[in-house]
Design a protein around this motif. Sequence first.
Motif, PDB file in Angstrom:
ATOM      1  N   TYR A   1      46.477  26.532  50.230  1.00 19.99           N
ATOM      2  CA  TYR A   1      46.219  27.631  49.301  1.00 19.99           C
ATOM      3  C   TYR A   1      44.883  27.395  48.593  1.00 19.99           C
ATOM      4  O   TYR A   1      44.447  26.265  48.423  1.00 19.99           O
ATOM      5  CB  TYR A   1      47.295  27.680  48.225  1.00 19.99           C
ATOM      6  CG  TYR A   1      48.662  28.103  48.681  1.00 19.99           C
ATOM      7  CD1 TYR A   1      49.056  29.434  48.623  1.00 19.99           C
ATOM      8  CD2 TYR A   1      49.589  27.163  49.126  1.00 19.99           C
ATOM      9  CE1 TYR A   1      50.335  29.821  48.995  1.00 19.99           C
ATOM     10  CE2 TYR A   1      50.867  27.541  49.508  1.00 19.99           C
ATOM     11  CZ  TYR A   1      51.239  28.869  49.441  1.00 19.99           C
ATOM     12  OH  TYR A   1      52.492  29.247  49.807  1.00 19.99           O
TER      13      TYR A   1
ATOM     14  N   ARG B   1      43.334  34.629  41.345  1.00 22.94           N
ATOM     15  CA  ARG B   1      43.437  35.057  42.743  1.00 22.94           C
ATOM     16  C   ARG B   1      43.998  33.884  43.534  1.00 22.94           C
ATOM     17  O   ARG B   1      43.473  32.779  43.465  1.00 22.94           O
ATOM     18  CB  ARG B   1      42.074  35.459  43.270  1.00 22.94           C
ATOM     19  CG  ARG B   1      42.096  36.005  44.685  1.00 22.94           C
ATOM     20  CD  ARG B   1      40.733  36.488  45.119  1.00 22.94           C
ATOM     21  NE  ARG B   1      40.384  37.692  44.360  1.00 22.94           N
ATOM     22  CZ  ARG B   1      39.174  38.221  44.329  1.00 22.94           C
ATOM     23  NH1 ARG B   1      38.182  37.655  44.978  1.00 22.94           N
ATOM     24  NH2 ARG B   1      38.949  39.312  43.637  1.00 22.94           N
TER      25      ARG B   1
ATOM     26  N   TYR C   1      45.215  37.323  50.116  1.00 25.10           N
ATOM     27  CA  TYR C   1      45.420  36.823  48.755  1.00 25.10           C
ATOM     28  C   TYR C   1      46.188  37.831  47.909  1.00 25.10           C
ATOM     29  O   TYR C   1      46.267  39.014  48.233  1.00 25.10           O
ATOM     30  CB  TYR C   1      44.095  36.466  48.074  1.00 25.10           C
ATOM     31  CG  TYR C   1      43.191  37.633  47.741  1.00 25.10           C
ATOM     32  CD1 TYR C   1      43.334  38.341  46.548  1.00 25.10           C
ATOM     33  CD2 TYR C   1      42.163  38.011  48.592  1.00 25.10           C
ATOM     34  CE1 TYR C   1      42.488  39.390  46.227  1.00 25.10           C
ATOM     35  CE2 TYR C   1      41.305  39.059  48.289  1.00 25.10           C
ATOM     36  CZ  TYR C   1      41.472  39.746  47.099  1.00 25.10           C
ATOM     37  OH  TYR C   1      40.637  40.785  46.781  1.00 25.10           O
TER      38      TYR C   1
ATOM     39  N   TYR D   1      44.833  32.675  47.289  1.00 29.62           N
ATOM     40  CA  TYR D   1      44.726  32.860  48.736  1.00 29.62           C
ATOM     41  C   TYR D   1      45.828  32.055  49.414  1.00 29.62           C
ATOM     42  O   TYR D   1      45.926  30.842  49.219  1.00 29.62           O
ATOM     43  CB  TYR D   1      43.375  32.357  49.257  1.00 29.62           C
ATOM     44  CG  TYR D   1      42.234  33.298  49.005  1.00 29.62           C
ATOM     45  CD1 TYR D   1      41.838  34.204  49.977  1.00 29.62           C
ATOM     46  CD2 TYR D   1      41.544  33.275  47.799  1.00 29.62           C
ATOM     47  CE1 TYR D   1      40.782  35.069  49.765  1.00 29.62           C
ATOM     48  CE2 TYR D   1      40.481  34.135  47.570  1.00 29.62           C
ATOM     49  CZ  TYR D   1      40.111  35.031  48.561  1.00 29.62           C
ATOM     50  OH  TYR D   1      39.060  35.890  48.339  1.00 29.62           O
TER      51      TYR D   1
END
Length: 162
Positions: A61, A144, A152, A146
């Motif tokens: 991530y 944010r 995302y 991802y």
Amino acid sequence: MRQPGPFQIVEKLQKFGTDIDKSKLRYHQKRVLVSKEFTFDAAHHLHAYEGKCKNLHGHTYKVIFGISGYVNEIGLTLDFGEIKTIWKERIEPYLDHRYLNETLPPMNTTAENMVVWIYDQMDAALKDEAQVPGELKCRVEFVRLYETPTSYAEARREWMME
């Protein structure tokens, strides 16, 4: 202000107190956004989902924080190192090399749920820091998360206020 010319080696290093005084360190009094990103590796699976993500699997991530505030007397909004300290002490231990279904609060560990949890952790940490006299009033503008390099989920301050 001197016009920049061709590249040259600095002949005289500017000295605080001699060449620049404290009143010149803050150039403006505007709100600005600082951003820092981190990565972590974790495993999870989704409940009540009929797709390959119902099986245990992992991701690398990436999380990006956008934090805004007004600059202090030396021109800083929030030191990048402070963001890193909050991440390392208050958020990353629940995420990095973990089975997320076990370490996060009871939830389906979707990117959408996780990004809100991460937002809440950073928001709470900044509010805790603000209790210290003289600290800057910073706020999370967005987080944010991802899950893959091209996918995302995002939480924004204005959405969190609804």
